[in-house]
Motif scaffolding. Structure first.
Motif, PDB file in Angstrom:
ATOM      1  N   PHE A  16      18.002 -28.825  -4.205  1.00 18.96           N
ATOM      2  CA  PHE A  16      19.060 -28.912  -5.154  1.00 18.96           C
ATOM      3  C   PHE A  16      20.398 -29.068  -5.074  1.00 18.96           C
ATOM      4  CE2 PHE A  16      22.237 -24.822  -6.674  1.00 18.96           C
ATOM      5  CZ  PHE A  16      22.285 -25.023  -8.548  1.00 18.96           C
ATOM      6  N   TRP A  37      17.264 -25.550 -18.511  1.00 17.25           N
ATOM      7  CA  TRP A  37      16.921 -26.054 -17.183  1.00 17.25           C
ATOM      8  C   TRP A  37      16.591 -28.005 -17.264  1.00 17.25           C
ATOM      9  CZ3 TRP A  37      21.321 -26.690 -14.300  1.00 17.25           C
ATOM     10  CH2 TRP A  37      22.236 -25.332 -14.049  1.00 17.25           C
ATOM     11  N   ARG A  38      15.307 -27.733 -18.112  1.00 21.15           N
ATOM     12  CA  ARG A  38      14.608 -29.147 -18.069  1.00 21.15           C
ATOM     13  C   ARG A  38      15.573 -30.400 -18.500  1.00 21.15           C
ATOM     14  NH1 ARG A  38       9.617 -29.474 -16.003  1.00 21.15           N
ATOM     15  NH2 ARG A  38       8.382 -27.809 -16.809  1.00 21.15           N
ATOM     16  N   VAL A  41      18.904 -31.098 -16.497  1.00 17.06           N
ATOM     17  CA  VAL A  41      18.354 -31.758 -14.834  1.00 17.06           C
ATOM     18  C   VAL A  41      18.219 -33.615 -15.373  1.00 17.06           C
ATOM     19  CG1 VAL A  41      15.755 -32.451 -13.251  1.00 17.06           C
ATOM     20  CG2 VAL A  41      17.772 -29.575 -13.349  1.00 17.06           C
ATOM     21  N   GLN A  42      18.021 -33.519 -16.416  1.00 15.50           N
ATOM     22  CA  GLN A  42      17.177 -34.808 -17.052  1.00 15.50           C
ATOM     23  C   GLN A  42      18.475 -35.960 -16.894  1.00 15.50           C
ATOM     24  OE1 GLN A  42      14.344 -36.922 -17.388  1.00 15.50           O
ATOM     25  NE2 GLN A  42      15.909 -38.544 -17.724  1.00 15.50           N
ATOM     26  N   GLU A  45      20.333 -36.491 -13.567  1.00 12.40           N
ATOM     27  CA  GLU A  45      19.249 -37.682 -12.926  1.00 12.40           C
ATOM     28  C   GLU A  45      19.584 -38.940 -13.719  1.00 12.40           C
ATOM     29  OE1 GLU A  45      14.416 -37.516 -11.798  1.00 12.40           O
ATOM     30  OE2 GLU A  45      14.821 -37.345 -13.751  1.00 12.40           O
ATOM     31  N   ARG A  68      12.687 -33.938  -8.736  1.00 12.63           N
ATOM     32  CA  ARG A  68      13.220 -33.576  -9.347  1.00 12.63           C
ATOM     33  C   ARG A  68      12.089 -32.281  -9.643  1.00 12.63           C
ATOM     34  NH1 ARG A  68      12.314 -33.686 -14.815  1.00 12.63           N
ATOM     35  NH2 ARG A  68      13.571 -34.402 -16.234  1.00 12.63           N
ATOM     36  N   GLN A  69      11.235 -32.632  -8.885  1.00 11.70           N
ATOM     37  CA  GLN A  69      10.545 -31.136  -9.692  1.00 11.70           C
ATOM     38  C   GLN A  69      10.845 -29.988  -8.466  1.00 11.70           C
ATOM     39  OE1 GLN A  69       8.333 -33.721  -8.555  1.00 11.70           O
ATOM     40  NE2 GLN A  69       7.530 -33.890  -6.683  1.00 11.70           N
ATOM     41  N   LEU A  72      13.868 -28.832 -10.308  1.00 12.80           N
ATOM     42  CA  LEU A  72      13.179 -28.098 -11.619  1.00 12.80           C
ATOM     43  C   LEU A  72      13.026 -26.814 -10.754  1.00 12.80           C
ATOM     44  CD1 LEU A  72      14.237 -28.362 -14.463  1.00 12.80           C
ATOM     45  CD2 LEU A  72      11.762 -29.007 -14.333  1.00 12.80           C
ATOM     46  N   GLU A  76      14.777 -23.341 -12.395  1.00 10.57           N
ATOM     47  CA  GLU A  76      14.384 -22.592 -13.016  1.00 10.57           C
ATOM     48  C   GLU A  76      13.086 -20.846 -12.334  1.00 10.57           C
ATOM     49  OE1 GLU A  76      11.358 -25.579 -16.043  1.00 10.57           O
ATOM     50  OE2 GLU A  76      10.945 -24.372 -14.640  1.00 10.57           O
TER      51      GLU A  76
END
Length: 81
Positions: A16, A37-38, A41-42, A45, A68-69, A72, A76
């Motif tokens: 992060f 947040w999804r 973050v997208q 990105e 990414r995971q 995220l 989260e």
């Protein structure tokens, strides 16, 4: 972000920190609910890809991969309600 509230930025929050502070100050993880947040973050990105920034891999050998995971999951886990 009050980094004193997040002592894990060098461990579980490293992806992060490393990804997000390439372009701006770190956002406060509790400023959004986890479900938002999804989308954020997208969008970030996509912006990073457009600006030819590092997305999904480390810039030098031996550094951790910016995943990414991981980003995220960190956001989260610290998200607001």
């Amino acid at each position: 972000i009050d980094v004193a509230r997040y002592p894990d930025l060098d461990t579980s929050g490293r992806s992060f920190r490393d990804a997000c502070d390439q372009c701006h100050v770190l956002p406060e993880p509790s400023s959004r609910p986890a479900r938002e947040w999804r989308r954020v973050v997208q969008r970030m990105e996509d912006n990073m890809s457009w600006m030819n920034r590092i997305v999904g891999s480390a810039p030098q050998r031996g550094e951790p991969q910016l995943r990414r995971q991981d980003i995220l999951g960190y956001l989260e886990s610290k998200a607001g309600r």
